[in-house]
Design a protein around this motif. Structure first.
Motif, PDB file in Angstrom:
ATOM      1  N   HIS A 272     -44.231 -21.334  -7.958  1.00 17.88           N
ATOM      2  CA  HIS A 272     -44.567 -21.955  -9.241  1.00 17.88           C
ATOM      3  C   HIS A 272     -43.347 -22.081 -10.147  1.00 17.88           C
ATOM      4  CE1 HIS A 272     -48.950 -22.578  -9.368  1.00 17.88           C
ATOM      5  NE2 HIS A 272     -48.989 -21.627  -8.448  1.00 17.88           N
ATOM      6  N   ALA A 273     -42.458 -21.118 -10.082  1.00 18.58           N
ATOM      7  CA  ALA A 273     -41.318 -21.130 -11.010  1.00 18.58           C
ATOM      8  C   ALA A 273     -40.347 -22.254 -10.691  1.00 18.58           C
ATOM      9  CB  ALA A 273     -40.602 -19.786 -10.977  1.00 18.58           C
ATOM     10  N   THR A 274     -40.059 -22.477  -9.397  1.00 18.88           N
ATOM     11  CA  THR A 274     -39.061 -23.472  -8.997  1.00 18.88           C
ATOM     12  C   THR A 274     -39.660 -24.730  -8.406  1.00 18.88           C
ATOM     13  OG1 THR A 274     -38.858 -22.456  -6.802  1.00 18.88           O
ATOM     14  CG2 THR A 274     -37.400 -21.618  -8.545  1.00 18.88           C
ATOM     15  N   ARG A 275     -40.980 -24.716  -8.128  1.00 15.15           N
ATOM     16  CA  ARG A 275     -41.649 -25.851  -7.479  1.00 15.15           C
ATOM     17  C   ARG A 275     -41.067 -26.126  -6.087  1.00 15.15           C
ATOM     18  NH1 ARG A 275     -46.459 -26.470  -9.882  1.00 15.15           N
ATOM     19  NH2 ARG A 275     -46.227 -26.507 -12.156  1.00 15.15           N
ATOM     20  N   ARG A 276     -40.513 -25.128  -5.459  1.00 16.43           N
ATOM     21  CA  ARG A 276     -39.908 -25.288  -4.138  1.00 16.43           C
ATOM     22  C   ARG A 276     -40.946 -24.940  -3.067  1.00 16.43           C
ATOM     23  NH1 ARG A 276     -34.329 -22.375  -3.091  1.00 16.43           N
ATOM     24  NH2 ARG A 276     -33.760 -23.999  -4.605  1.00 16.43           N
ATOM     25  N   ILE A 277     -41.059 -25.814  -2.062  1.00 14.97           N
ATOM     26  CA  ILE A 277     -42.006 -25.606  -0.960  1.00 14.97           C
ATOM     27  C   ILE A 277     -41.266 -24.972   0.213  1.00 14.97           C
ATOM     28  CG2 ILE A 277     -43.562 -26.732   0.665  1.00 14.97           C
ATOM     29  CD1 ILE A 277     -44.023 -28.895  -1.400  1.00 14.97           C
ATOM     30  N   ARG A 278     -41.873 -23.947   0.768  1.00 13.00           N
ATOM     31  CA  ARG A 278     -41.260 -23.244   1.903  1.00 13.00           C
ATOM     32  C   ARG A 278     -42.263 -23.234   3.066  1.00 13.00           C
ATOM     33  NH1 ARG A 278     -36.682 -20.439   0.428  1.00 13.00           N
ATOM     34  NH2 ARG A 278     -36.373 -20.172  -1.824  1.00 13.00           N
ATOM     35  N   ILE A 279     -41.775 -23.591   4.255  1.00 14.14           N
ATOM     36  CA  ILE A 279     -42.574 -23.555   5.480  1.00 14.14           C
ATOM     37  C   ILE A 279     -42.417 -22.178   6.106  1.00 14.14           C
ATOM     38  CG2 ILE A 279     -43.021 -24.621   7.713  1.00 14.14           C
ATOM     39  CD1 ILE A 279     -43.579 -26.422   5.335  1.00 14.14           C
ATOM     40  N   LEU A 280     -43.517 -21.430   6.159  1.00 14.20           N
ATOM     41  CA  LEU A 280     -43.454 -20.082   6.706  1.00 14.20           C
ATOM     42  C   LEU A 280     -43.657 -20.050   8.223  1.00 14.20           C
ATOM     43  CD1 LEU A 280     -45.358 -18.007   4.001  1.00 14.20           C
ATOM     44  CD2 LEU A 280     -42.931 -18.567   4.146  1.00 14.20           C
ATOM     45  N   GLY A 281     -44.317 -21.056   8.757  1.00 12.67           N
ATOM     46  CA  GLY A 281     -44.520 -21.042  10.205  1.00 12.67           C
ATOM     47  C   GLY A 281     -45.337 -22.242  10.661  1.00 12.67           C
ATOM     48  N   ALA A 282     -45.194 -22.595  11.941  1.00 12.17           N
ATOM     49  CA  ALA A 282     -45.940 -23.709  12.537  1.00 12.17           C
ATOM     50  C   ALA A 282     -46.293 -23.333  13.977  1.00 12.17           C
ATOM     51  CB  ALA A 282     -45.119 -24.981  12.499  1.00 12.17           C
ATOM     52  N   THR A 283     -47.514 -23.663  14.398  1.00 12.10           N
ATOM     53  CA  THR A 283     -47.963 -23.340  15.753  1.00 12.10           C
ATOM     54  C   THR A 283     -48.960 -24.395  16.220  1.00 12.10           C
ATOM     55  OG1 THR A 283     -49.030 -21.689  17.140  1.00 12.10           O
ATOM     56  CG2 THR A 283     -49.810 -21.858  14.892  1.00 12.10           C
ATOM     57  N   ALA A 284     -48.970 -24.628  17.545  1.00 15.17           N
ATOM     58  CA  ALA A 284     -49.937 -25.561  18.130  1.00 15.17           C
ATOM     59  C   ALA A 284     -51.203 -24.847  18.580  1.00 15.17           C
ATOM     60  CB  ALA A 284     -49.301 -26.286  19.317  1.00 15.17           C
ATOM     61  N   HIS A 285     -51.196 -23.505  18.555  1.00 16.25           N
ATOM     62  CA  HIS A 285     -52.351 -22.740  19.019  1.00 16.25           C
ATOM     63  C   HIS A 285     -52.686 -21.674  17.977  1.00 16.25           C
ATOM     64  CE1 HIS A 285     -51.826 -24.688  22.912  1.00 16.25           C
ATOM     65  NE2 HIS A 285     -50.541 -24.351  22.855  1.00 16.25           N
ATOM     66  N   PRO A 286     -53.397 -22.030  16.946  1.00 18.83           N
ATOM     67  CA  PRO A 286     -53.780 -21.019  15.952  1.00 18.83           C
ATOM     68  C   PRO A 286     -54.717 -19.998  16.557  1.00 18.83           C
ATOM     69  CG  PRO A 286     -55.001 -23.042  15.599  1.00 18.83           C
ATOM     70  CD  PRO A 286     -53.989 -23.349  16.663  1.00 18.83           C
ATOM     71  N   PRO A 287     -54.695 -18.765  16.095  1.00 17.81           N
ATOM     72  CA  PRO A 287     -55.552 -17.714  16.678  1.00 17.81           C
ATOM     73  C   PRO A 287     -57.013 -17.931  16.323  1.00 17.81           C
ATOM     74  CG  PRO A 287     -54.407 -16.894  14.774  1.00 17.81           C
ATOM     75  CD  PRO A 287     -53.847 -18.253  15.011  1.00 17.81           C
ATOM     76  N   GLN A 288     -57.860 -17.461  17.184  1.00 20.09           N
ATOM     77  CA  GLN A 288     -59.284 -17.455  16.931  1.00 20.09           C
ATOM     78  C   GLN A 288     -59.756 -16.024  16.764  1.00 20.09           C
ATOM     79  OE1 GLN A 288     -61.161 -19.486  20.158  1.00 20.09           O
ATOM     80  NE2 GLN A 288     -60.247 -21.488  19.687  1.00 20.09           N
ATOM     81  N   ALA A 289     -60.965 -15.888  16.358  1.00 19.24           N
ATOM     82  CA  ALA A 289     -61.495 -14.547  16.146  1.00 19.24           C
ATOM     83  C   ALA A 289     -61.454 -13.750  17.437  1.00 19.24           C
ATOM     84  CB  ALA A 289     -62.929 -14.635  15.605  1.00 19.24           C
ATOM     85  N   GLY A 290     -60.792 -12.613  17.448  1.00 15.87           N
ATOM     86  CA  GLY A 290     -60.735 -11.747  18.604  1.00 15.87           C
ATOM     87  C   GLY A 290     -59.631 -12.077  19.568  1.00 15.87           C
ATOM     88  N   SER A 291     -58.886 -13.205  19.368  1.00 14.14           N
ATOM     89  CA  SER A 291     -57.812 -13.571  20.286  1.00 14.14           C
ATOM     90  C   SER A 291     -56.502 -12.991  19.788  1.00 14.14           C
ATOM     91  CB  SER A 291     -57.699 -15.098  20.378  1.00 14.14           C
ATOM     92  OG  SER A 291     -57.393 -15.640  19.107  1.00 14.14           O
ATOM     93  N   PRO A 292     -55.516 -12.782  20.690  1.00 16.45           N
ATOM     94  CA  PRO A 292     -54.215 -12.251  20.275  1.00 16.45           C
ATOM     95  C   PRO A 292     -53.471 -13.254  19.417  1.00 16.45           C
ATOM     96  CG  PRO A 292     -54.145 -12.910  22.568  1.00 16.45           C
ATOM     97  CD  PRO A 292     -55.594 -13.006  22.156  1.00 16.45           C
ATOM     98  N   ARG A 293     -52.557 -12.747  18.556  1.00 19.66           N
ATOM     99  CA  ARG A 293     -51.788 -13.612  17.672  1.00 19.66           C
ATOM    100  C   ARG A 293     -50.811 -14.438  18.492  1.00 19.66           C
ATOM    101  NH1 ARG A 293     -51.616 -12.349  12.354  1.00 19.66           N
ATOM    102  NH2 ARG A 293     -49.481 -13.120  12.196  1.00 19.66           N
ATOM    103  N   PRO A 294     -50.729 -15.753  18.270  1.00 19.86           N
ATOM    104  CA  PRO A 294     -49.779 -16.598  19.013  1.00 19.86           C
ATOM    105  C   PRO A 294     -48.377 -16.459  18.475  1.00 19.86           C
ATOM    106  CG  PRO A 294     -50.941 -17.922  17.417  1.00 19.86           C
ATOM    107  CD  PRO A 294     -51.522 -16.541  17.301  1.00 19.86           C
TER     108      PRO A 294
END
Length: 209
Positions: A183-205
């Motif tokens: 909010h202070a700088t209005r700068r957008i930061r990409i924290l991560g990108a994945t083609a296989h998001p996790p589902q409930a009970g599945s391991p983190r990709p």
């Protein structure tokens, strides 16, 4: 006797006659402050032997005491400060008090006074109260009831907004992206990108940074 001493003697006698003429009804001879200052300034430079033989309505010691009092009043008047009352608070302390009040709406003048003492700034609690009052700062209970807009503006440097969105690349691969905006700088930061998001009970990709 020098001519100057003769003139001083004549002026002193004339002035005493004028004092007596003001009181011709048998009252006690009274010298006004102006009379005392005039005779003291006039007769003090004369030699003590001449002063002892001069016809005066008071003793020579009294004239010398008048002269000492005259010098003391003159010194006291010249040593008097130009501005009455306590000196004004240093500007840096005023800025610090106002800064603490603006950044901490829940703090009253006593809490601010305590924080100043911790910082090594010695100032009275009443002085802190006067600084806030002169600056138009409301008491702490009124300052704490702020709106969300006021809160966000004051805490903008520590507030971020996050979003998890979906996008498609040129090759047709679907990616899920986690992004935040400061909010202070209005700068957008990409924290991560994945083609296989996790589902409930599945391991983190694995996430590409």
């Amino acid at each position: 006797m020098s001519d100057r001493d003769k003139d001083a003697k004549i002026l002193a006698l004339r002035h005493q006659i004028m004092v007596l003429e003001r009181q011709l009804h048998g009252e006690r001879v009274r010298f006004t402050p102006a009379d005392r200052a005039w005779l003291a300034a006039l007769l003090h430079p004369l030699p003590r032997t001449l002063l002892n033989h001069l016809r005066l309505l008071v003793r020579p010691e009294t004239v010398l005491r008048w002269h000492r009092d005259l010098l003391a009043r003159r010194h006291a008047r010249s040593s008097r400060p130009l501005q009455a009352g306590r000196p004004r608070t240093v500007r840096s302390i005023r800025r610090l008090v106002l800064c603490l009040a603006s950044e901490n709406p829940a703090w009253g003048y006593r809490r601010i006074h305590g924080e100043l003492l911790v910082l090594g700034v010695k100032v009275a609690a009443s002085t802190v109260w006067e600084i806030l009052k002169e600056a138009g700062v409301d008491p702490a209970p009124q300052r704490t009831s702020s709106t969300w807009a006021t809160f966000l503006r004051s805490q903008a440097h520590a507030v971020i907004a996050a979003d998890f969105f979906e996008t498609t690349t040129l090759t047709g691969t679907r990616l899920y992206v986690l992004a935040v905006i400061e909010h202070a700088t209005r700068r957008i930061r990409i924290l991560g990108a994945t083609a296989h998001p996790p589902q409930a009970g599945s391991p983190r990709p694995h996430v590409t940074w």
